[in-house]
Motif scaffolding. Sequence first.
Motif, short mmCIF file in Angstrom:
data_model
loop_
_atom_site.label_atom_id
_atom_site.label_comp_id
_atom_site.label_asym_id
_atom_site.label_seq_id
_atom_site.Cartn_x
_atom_site.Cartn_y
_atom_site.Cartn_z
N THR A 152 0.84 -1.20 0.00
CA THR A 152 0.00 0.00 0.00
C THR A 152 0.88 1.25 0.00
O THR A 152 0.98 1.93 -1.01
N VAL A 153 1.54 1.53 1.08
CA VAL A 153 2.32 2.76 1.21
C VAL A 153 3.42 2.85 0.17
O VAL A 153 3.70 3.92 -0.38
N GLU A 154 4.05 1.73 -0.14
CA GLU A 154 5.16 1.75 -1.10
C GLU A 154 4.72 1.46 -2.54
O GLU A 154 5.21 2.09 -3.47
N PHE A 155 3.82 0.49 -2.73
CA PHE A 155 3.52 0.06 -4.10
C PHE A 155 2.02 -0.12 -4.35
O PHE A 155 1.61 -1.04 -5.04
N GLY A 156 1.22 0.79 -3.81
CA GLY A 156 -0.21 0.68 -3.97
C GLY A 156 -0.75 1.38 -5.21
O GLY A 156 -0.21 2.39 -5.68
N LEU A 157 -1.87 0.84 -5.73
CA LEU A 157 -2.65 1.47 -6.79
C LEU A 157 -4.03 1.77 -6.24
O LEU A 157 -4.54 1.09 -5.35
N LYS A 174 9.30 -8.95 -3.45
CA LYS A 174 10.72 -8.82 -3.74
C LYS A 174 11.09 -7.35 -3.75
O LYS A 174 10.31 -6.50 -4.17
N ILE A 175 12.31 -7.05 -3.32
CA ILE A 175 12.69 -5.65 -3.19
C ILE A 175 13.62 -5.18 -4.30
O ILE A 175 13.93 -4.00 -4.38
N ASP A 176 14.07 -6.09 -5.17
CA ASP A 176 15.13 -5.73 -6.11
C ASP A 176 14.68 -5.76 -7.57
O ASP A 176 15.50 -5.85 -8.47
N GLU A 177 13.36 -5.71 -7.82
CA GLU A 177 12.86 -5.69 -9.18
C GLU A 177 11.46 -5.10 -9.19
O GLU A 177 10.83 -4.93 -8.13
N PHE A 178 10.96 -4.75 -10.38
CA PHE A 178 9.59 -4.26 -10.47
C PHE A 178 8.64 -5.31 -9.94
O PHE A 178 8.91 -6.52 -9.98
N GLN A 179 7.48 -4.86 -9.46
CA GLN A 179 6.56 -5.75 -8.77
C GLN A 179 5.85 -6.70 -9.75
O GLN A 179 5.53 -6.34 -10.88
N ALA A 180 5.59 -7.92 -9.27
CA ALA A 180 4.82 -8.89 -10.05
C ALA A 180 3.33 -8.75 -9.77
O ALA A 180 2.50 -9.27 -10.53
N VAL A 181 2.97 -8.06 -8.69
CA VAL A 181 1.56 -7.86 -8.35
C VAL A 181 1.40 -6.50 -7.67
O VAL A 181 2.28 -6.07 -6.91
N TYR A 182 0.31 -5.85 -8.00
CA TYR A 182 -0.08 -4.62 -7.33
C TYR A 182 -1.50 -4.82 -6.82
O TYR A 182 -2.35 -5.40 -7.50
N PHE A 183 -1.77 -4.34 -5.59
CA PHE A 183 -3.10 -4.41 -5.03
C PHE A 183 -3.81 -3.06 -5.21
O PHE A 183 -3.21 -2.01 -4.97
N VAL A 184 -5.06 -3.13 -5.64
CA VAL A 184 -5.81 -1.94 -6.02
C VAL A 184 -6.88 -1.64 -4.98
O VAL A 184 -7.78 -2.46 -4.74
N ILE A 185 -6.80 -0.48 -4.36
CA ILE A 185 -7.84 -0.04 -3.43
C ILE A 185 -8.87 0.79 -4.19
O ILE A 185 -8.59 1.34 -5.26
N GLU A 186 -10.06 0.88 -3.62
CA GLU A 186 -11.11 1.71 -4.21
C GLU A 186 -11.00 3.16 -3.75
O GLU A 186 -11.45 4.07 -4.45
N SER A 187 -10.41 3.36 -2.58
CA SER A 187 -10.26 4.71 -2.03
C SER A 187 -9.36 4.62 -0.81
O SER A 187 -9.15 3.53 -0.25
N PHE A 188 -8.84 5.75 -0.38
CA PHE A 188 -8.06 5.76 0.86
C PHE A 188 -8.96 5.49 2.06
O PHE A 188 -8.50 4.95 3.07
N PRO A 204 2.64 -7.44 -14.81
CA PRO A 204 2.16 -7.71 -13.45
C PRO A 204 0.66 -7.98 -13.39
O PRO A 204 -0.12 -7.55 -14.27
N ASN A 205 0.25 -8.66 -12.32
CA ASN A 205 -1.16 -8.77 -11.98
C ASN A 205 -1.56 -7.55 -11.17
O ASN A 205 -0.79 -7.05 -10.36
N ARG A 206 -2.78 -7.10 -11.39
CA ARG A 206 -3.34 -5.99 -10.62
C ARG A 206 -4.63 -6.52 -10.00
O ARG A 206 -5.60 -6.81 -10.71
#
Length: 278
Positions: free
Chosen positions: A159-164, A210-224, A194-196
């Motif tokens: 979320t804080v680092e790699f959230g959509l 993983k911390i050393d490459e682009f993400q394989a998955v992003y989690f999508v929130i509807e709102s903060f 990636p999967n979203r």
Amino acid sequence: MENWIIPQDWAHFTPQDHIVWDTLYARQSALLPGRAAAAFIDGLERLELSRGGIPEFGALSERLHAQTGWRVVAVPGLVPDDVFFRMLAARIFPAGNFIRRPDQLDYLEAPDVFHDVFGHVPLLSDPVFADYMQAYGEGGLRALELGALPALARLYWYTVEFGLVREAGGLRIYGAGIVSSAGESRFALESESPNRIGFDLERLLRTRYKIDEFQAVYFVIESFEQLLRATLDTDFAPLYARVGTLAELAPADVLASDRLFTRGAQASASKSLAESPS
């Protein structure tokens, strides 16, 4: 906690340091409109981060505190987990006191002042996200007592680092690790790799990263607001206990119950899983 706060000593930054900041700022501020969450773009303006040069934390904290009660402090590097959580719970955001070299514009392993301030601080001017960050700090202290820090760290990462977030009829980026990176700002929204996946707290806590490459998955929130309510309204102790009985998930795994916004090309090579403790 106070022992970890150091003077920013803004004068120690060299002209080259400020040029690096301005170069990164110009690149990201041109790239992010239409890609970043509206609250992030608004935060850049509210906090006057376009003034040029590395921000002076005293003046920045005055502007930020007037918005949501948060302030930014300099720290010598990564701080212990308990200190980090106590700072967040007290609405204090710790920022690194160095900036990357010109040859490190595209990647830096340790978070510097650009990642910490440009990436994180604009959203701290949004009242709902500011509350979420405080709640996360309070939750971190409880996770330490429960021995559940690895699971909670995944919530921060995804979320804080790699959230959509879904807004304006599409997906937008808000995680600091994305908005501070030119490459991942494009990759997170435009790559077929990636999967979203729609945000689900239990599913997220099971997912390695993983911390050393682009993400394989992003989690999508509807709102903060969804993110804040999931944090405040969840009893994490039984959730941690349940997650501990379930199999961990690799970043590329797809569950039958996942709500996929886009399914990455790599998912066809990964195992499609059903909800199961095995």
